[in-house]
Enzyme design. Structure first.
Site, mmCIF file in Angstrom:
data_model
loop_
_atom_site.group_PDB
_atom_site.id
_atom_site.type_symbol
_atom_site.label_atom_id
_atom_site.label_comp_id
_atom_site.label_asym_id
_atom_site.label_seq_id
_atom_site.Cartn_x
_atom_site.Cartn_y
_atom_site.Cartn_z
ATOM 1 N N CYS A 53 11.499 8.249 1.762
ATOM 2 C CA CYS A 53 11.713 6.710 1.939
ATOM 3 C C CYS A 53 12.503 6.391 3.179
ATOM 4 O O CYS A 53 12.853 5.234 3.498
ATOM 5 C CB CYS A 53 12.424 6.395 0.630
ATOM 6 S SG CYS A 53 14.263 7.082 0.378
ATOM 7 N N ASP A 111 15.984 6.811 3.402
ATOM 8 C CA ASP A 111 17.265 6.768 3.230
ATOM 9 C C ASP A 111 18.097 7.754 3.765
ATOM 10 O O ASP A 111 17.818 9.029 3.682
ATOM 11 C CB ASP A 111 17.428 6.785 1.671
ATOM 12 C CG ASP A 111 17.046 5.269 0.909
ATOM 13 O OD1 ASP A 111 16.704 4.470 1.731
ATOM 14 O OD2 ASP A 111 16.740 5.366 -0.203
ATOM 15 N N CYS A 164 17.819 1.522 0.837
ATOM 16 C CA CYS A 164 18.151 0.180 -0.001
ATOM 17 C C CYS A 164 19.100 -0.205 -0.698
ATOM 18 O O CYS A 164 20.059 0.743 -0.671
ATOM 19 C CB CYS A 164 16.694 0.598 -0.994
ATOM 20 S SG CYS A 164 17.064 2.010 -1.940
ATOM 21 N N CYS A 221 17.432 7.770 -5.285
ATOM 22 C CA CYS A 221 18.799 7.345 -4.664
ATOM 23 C C CYS A 221 20.093 8.048 -5.400
ATOM 24 O O CYS A 221 21.057 8.259 -4.816
ATOM 25 C CB CYS A 221 18.873 5.819 -4.918
ATOM 26 S SG CYS A 221 17.652 5.026 -3.981
#
Length: 165
Positions: A65, A67, A91, A134
């Site tokens: 992603c 991150d 995000c 996350c």
């Protein structure tokens, strides 16, 4: 699909009375209020002196992603985490996970901080399954910062041992 989300998240009256901007729509629908709070008011953003022997730095990323999370801890002489800072490129869920992690580890011992799990972070923030990575990043960042701190302590002990020989 968008219509399903709109119907699920917002009442028809809301749609008739005003239009929501995209950020408002996502904060109303897609993220739990705790995520929105940490995203809009992140705690402990910043950096600590990475050269200090009392500071551990963890840098982790998720290639899938994009991150990237940097989390730093400062530990006192008694092994208690007295400060924690983060910088995250990602995000809202990644930023919220970092922010929450720094809040949770402050005041804990190194051993207590190691016991924080991604599932605890995900549960507290009510993260959906697609955002669990996350909270995993936050746990990995904590562990990486603790490992860096402990490595610095070992290096320091080796220097002292060599000096005494």
């Amino acid at each position: 699909m968008a219509a399903t989300v709109v119907n699920k998240c917002l009442s028809p009256l809301t749609l008739l009375t005003r239009r929501l901007s995209v950020p408002e729509f996502f904060s109303q629908c897609c993220y739990h209020q705790k995520v929105v709070d940490h995203y809009e008011n992140p705690r402990n953003v910043g950096t600590l002196d990475k050269r200090s022997k009392k500071v551990g730095t963890g840098l982790v990323g998720a290639p899938a992603c994009g991150d990237v999370m940097k989390l730093q801890i400062e530990v006192d002489d008694d092994g208690k985490i007295v400060d924690a800072r983060f910088k995250t490129f990602g995000c809202g869920s990644a930023i919220a996970s970092s922010s929450l992690a720094t809040e949770w580890i402050k005041g804990k011992s190194v051993g207590e901080a190691r016991s924080i799990k991604n599932t605890d972070i995900a549960k507290e923030l009510c993260l959906p399954p697609v955002k669990l990575h996350c909270s995993m990043l936050a746990e990995d960042a904590i562990k990486a910062a603790l490992a860096d701190y402990q490595l610095k302590q070992q290096d320091d002990q080796q220097v002292v041992a060599q000096a005494s020989n």
